[in-house]
Design a protein around this motif. Structure first.
Motif, PDB file in Angstrom:
ATOM      1  N   LEU A 110     -86.406  -3.463 -33.328  1.00 44.23           N
ATOM      2  CA  LEU A 110     -85.744  -2.663 -32.304  1.00 44.23           C
ATOM      3  C   LEU A 110     -84.927  -3.541 -31.362  1.00 44.23           C
ATOM      4  CD1 LEU A 110     -88.784  -0.338 -31.701  1.00 44.23           C
ATOM      5  CD2 LEU A 110     -86.523   0.489 -32.364  1.00 44.23           C
ATOM      6  N   THR A 133     -91.607  -0.593 -38.757  1.00 47.38           N
ATOM      7  CA  THR A 133     -90.682  -0.996 -37.692  1.00 47.38           C
ATOM      8  C   THR A 133     -91.449  -1.788 -36.644  1.00 47.38           C
ATOM      9  OG1 THR A 133     -89.236   0.908 -38.013  1.00 47.38           O
ATOM     10  CG2 THR A 133     -89.163  -0.165 -35.871  1.00 47.38           C
ATOM     11  N   VAL A 149     -93.846   3.092 -31.987  1.00 44.76           N
ATOM     12  CA  VAL A 149     -92.437   2.704 -32.124  1.00 44.76           C
ATOM     13  C   VAL A 149     -91.558   3.489 -31.145  1.00 44.76           C
ATOM     14  CG1 VAL A 149     -92.651   1.891 -34.495  1.00 44.76           C
ATOM     15  CG2 VAL A 149     -92.089   4.302 -34.071  1.00 44.76           C
ATOM     16  N   ARG A 154     -91.322  -4.252 -32.973  1.00 47.67           N
ATOM     17  CA  ARG A 154     -90.563  -4.349 -31.715  1.00 47.67           C
ATOM     18  C   ARG A 154     -89.371  -5.287 -31.883  1.00 47.67           C
ATOM     19  NH1 ARG A 154     -92.273  -3.293 -26.110  1.00 47.67           N
ATOM     20  NH2 ARG A 154     -90.601  -4.089 -24.778  1.00 47.67           N
ATOM     21  N   TYR A 161     -80.871  -3.559 -30.848  1.00 46.95           N
ATOM     22  CA  TYR A 161     -80.434  -3.240 -29.482  1.00 46.95           C
ATOM     23  C   TYR A 161     -79.468  -4.296 -28.972  1.00 46.95           C
ATOM     24  CZ  TYR A 161     -80.705  -2.037 -24.515  1.00 46.95           C
ATOM     25  OH  TYR A 161     -80.391  -1.681 -23.224  1.00 46.95           O
ATOM     26  N   SER A 216     -85.718  -0.712 -42.092  1.00 44.77           N
ATOM     27  CA  SER A 216     -86.754  -1.585 -41.547  1.00 44.77           C
ATOM     28  C   SER A 216     -87.554  -2.287 -42.639  1.00 44.77           C
ATOM     29  CB  SER A 216     -87.690  -0.802 -40.617  1.00 44.77           C
ATOM     30  OG  SER A 216     -88.150   0.390 -41.231  1.00 44.77           O
ATOM     31  N   VAL A 243     -81.907   5.453 -32.465  1.00 45.34           N
ATOM     32  CA  VAL A 243     -82.799   5.164 -33.592  1.00 45.34           C
ATOM     33  C   VAL A 243     -83.488   6.464 -33.989  1.00 45.34           C
ATOM     34  CG1 VAL A 243     -84.723   4.509 -32.055  1.00 45.34           C
ATOM     35  CG2 VAL A 243     -84.700   3.724 -34.453  1.00 45.34           C
ATOM     36  N   ILE A 293     -83.447   8.654 -28.967  1.00 43.37           N
ATOM     37  CA  ILE A 293     -84.492   8.473 -29.969  1.00 43.37           C
ATOM     38  C   ILE A 293     -84.695   9.809 -30.669  1.00 43.37           C
ATOM     39  CG2 ILE A 293     -86.910   7.862 -30.363  1.00 43.37           C
ATOM     40  CD1 ILE A 293     -86.716   6.285 -27.659  1.00 43.37           C
ATOM     41  N   TYR A 307     -83.401   2.141 -25.589  1.00 42.72           N
ATOM     42  CA  TYR A 307     -82.674   3.077 -26.442  1.00 42.72           C
ATOM     43  C   TYR A 307     -82.495   4.391 -25.689  1.00 42.72           C
ATOM     44  CZ  TYR A 307     -82.939   0.147 -30.616  1.00 42.72           C
ATOM     45  OH  TYR A 307     -82.778  -0.866 -31.532  1.00 42.72           O
ATOM     46  N   GLY A 345     -85.505   3.994 -38.820  1.00 43.68           N
ATOM     47  CA  GLY A 345     -86.683   3.133 -38.897  1.00 43.68           C
ATOM     48  C   GLY A 345     -87.883   3.879 -39.458  1.00 43.68           C
ATOM     49  N   ALA A 387     -89.171   1.693 -28.333  1.00 41.35           N
ATOM     50  CA  ALA A 387     -87.742   1.994 -28.226  1.00 41.35           C
ATOM     51  C   ALA A 387     -87.386   2.432 -26.805  1.00 41.35           C
ATOM     52  CB  ALA A 387     -87.351   3.077 -29.235  1.00 41.35           C
TER      53      ALA A 387
END
Length: 453
Positions: free
Chosen positions: A155, A150, A193, A152, A159, A115, A166, A205, A202, A145, A197
């Motif tokens: 991410l 990091t 974060v 948005r 994605y 990141s 992540v 995580i 995601y 990250g 995510a």
């Protein structure tokens, strides 16, 4: 248990490969051999499982003094484009020698700090990768990250390219510990974060937490896990701090050895964290990892497909791993190759149109047999072997080593295999060392590895 920790807390490999890097036989390795082994492996597996790709992004804005990774500290973001251009040039060199268009089943961006790179630069990197490759039907893509930088957009960009995993480096929330390791990040940053995510979609995580850090206590690790469990990450990597201050440039002299927990204290930290995780429904997987039952890592453990390579534990059993970037390591089961570790040397080699290989190893039949036993132990906690694979002298040496673990109640073995008891999980590295013929033959006189506990 305290006496066992004192007994087994010795330097040992983490076994992301066998043979481990210090014992590679570079006399048997050259670029032609590596390319030949790579081509043969791709021709066999590309159409079925696909291949794995690891991309090392080495830049960090500040030095974390607990970190032994290969990195370059800078706040100059002008380095982003030249480095990504080099990685894509290296990827082209590989694609030019592959027998067919690669299918990527597994992709991981590691660091350093991925990141650190702007979202648009990561988009350009991935666009360049997939210009020459095709994703498999159910790929497994993940990245690392830093909670402090990091965004948005980071991410979302990843994605959109199929990333569903992540991991965020938490380490410890205690301010005293954070100051000691130069990793200052408030819980609110991790919370933000993680929520982003989850909102984006995601499905796995992970939070990385380290035990054995300077000034860490059972109370601080308990507080860290209480905060972590409010966010309910799908996976948690609960690593033992690897104190390797002798490695050039790793920056691990930001605190005194006396500030570190002893072996018994580290064990208590581990047990404290493990008990909290298991009480919350997490399942311990292999070494250092925990996952909730819905996560693919847990499912891989249950169905016997859990794998381990230079990226750590993975859910995808590919036989081809191509490493791109400075210090990255490739693995085609029958051979390993590592890139130039020094960043400038890496860039210069790629700019000259060369695969930037620094060293490697071609595995002989014995290496591959021992590698399978170690991989089984690390992933399944058990292994079986044909009795005839051991000579009389080899079996005498191995059984003498295994007998020690059996007498200590850590495993059960016979002439055709072994099973590690739950009490032996903390000592997986030690158990694997019993099979490490190259380590046992060399008996190194200098420290090469971190302590096993």
């Amino acid at each position: 248990m305290q006496s066992l920790i004192q007994k087994y807390n010795v330097p040992g490999p983490r076994y992301t490969s066998y043979p481990t890097v210090p014992f590679w036989d570079e006399a048997t390795f050259n670029e032609a051999a590596w390319v030949s082994h790579l081509q043969r492996a791709v021709s066999v597996t590309n159409s079925t499982t696909g291949l794995s790709l690891y991309i090392h992004l080495p830049y960090c804005e500040s030095l974390c003094t607990f970190c032994g990774c290969n990195k370059r500290i800078t706040r100059n973001h002008g380095v982003e484009i030249p480095y990504i251009d080099a990685v894509l040039a290296e990827w082209k060199l590989y694609c030019d020698v592959l027998p067919e268009r690669p299918r990527i089943a597994e992709l991981h961006l590691g660091g350093g700090t991925p990141s650190f790179f702007a979202p648009e630069q990561l988009r350009g990197l991935l666009a360049g990768i997939f210009e020459r490759a095709t994703p498999t039907e159910s790929p497994d893509y993940g990245w690392e990250g830093h909670p402090n930088n990091t965004t948005r957009e980071h991410l979302q960009v990843l994605y959109d390219y199929g990333f569903r995993r992540v991991s965020f480096g938490v380490q410890d929330y205690d301010p005293t510990v954070q100051r000691a390791i130069h990793r200052l990040q408030p819980f609110e940053n991790v919370q933000q974060v993680t929520y982003w995510a989850q909102e984006i979609g995601y499905t796995s995580i992970s939070h990385d937490i380290v035990f054995g850090l300077p000034f860490q206590t059972p109370e601080s690790i308990t507080d860290t896990f209480h905060k972590t469990l409010t966010l309910w990450p799908d996976r948690i990597a609960f690593y033992s701090y690897a104190h390797v201050p002798w490695i050039k440039g790793n920056g691990q002299r930001g605190f005194q050895d006396a500030d570190l927990p002893t072996g018994d204290q580290k064990r208590l930290l581990y047990e404290t964290g493990r008990n909290l995780l298991e009480g919350a429904g997490y399942v311990e997987i292999g070494m250092d990892h925990f996952a909730l039952p819905h996560d693919t890592l847990y499912k891989a453990l249950q169905n016997g497909t859990l794998h381990r390579n230079f990226m750590g534990y993975t859910t995808t059993q590919t036989r081809v791993l191509i490493g791109l970037g400075a210090s990255s390591i490739g693995d085609v089961w029958s051979a390993f190759a590592q890139n130039e570790k020094e960043l400038d040397a890496y860039l210069n080699r790629v700019q000259a149109g060369e695969l930037p290989l620094l060293r490697g190893h071609v595995l002989d039949d014995r290496d591959q047999f021992l590698r399978r036993q170690i991989l089984n132990i690390m992933c399944q906690g058990k292994t079986r072997w044909p009795v005839e694979r051991w000579s009389e002298s080899e079996w005498a040496e191995l059984s003498a080593r295994l007998e020690t673990f059996q007498l200590d109640g850590l495993l059960k073995y016979d002439a055709s295999g072994l099973r590690v008891y739950p009490e032996g999980r903390l000592f997986l590295r030690n158990i694997c060392m019993a099979f490490d013929a190259r380590l046992n033959r060399a008996q190194p006189q200098t420290r090469l590895f971190s302590q096993t506990v």
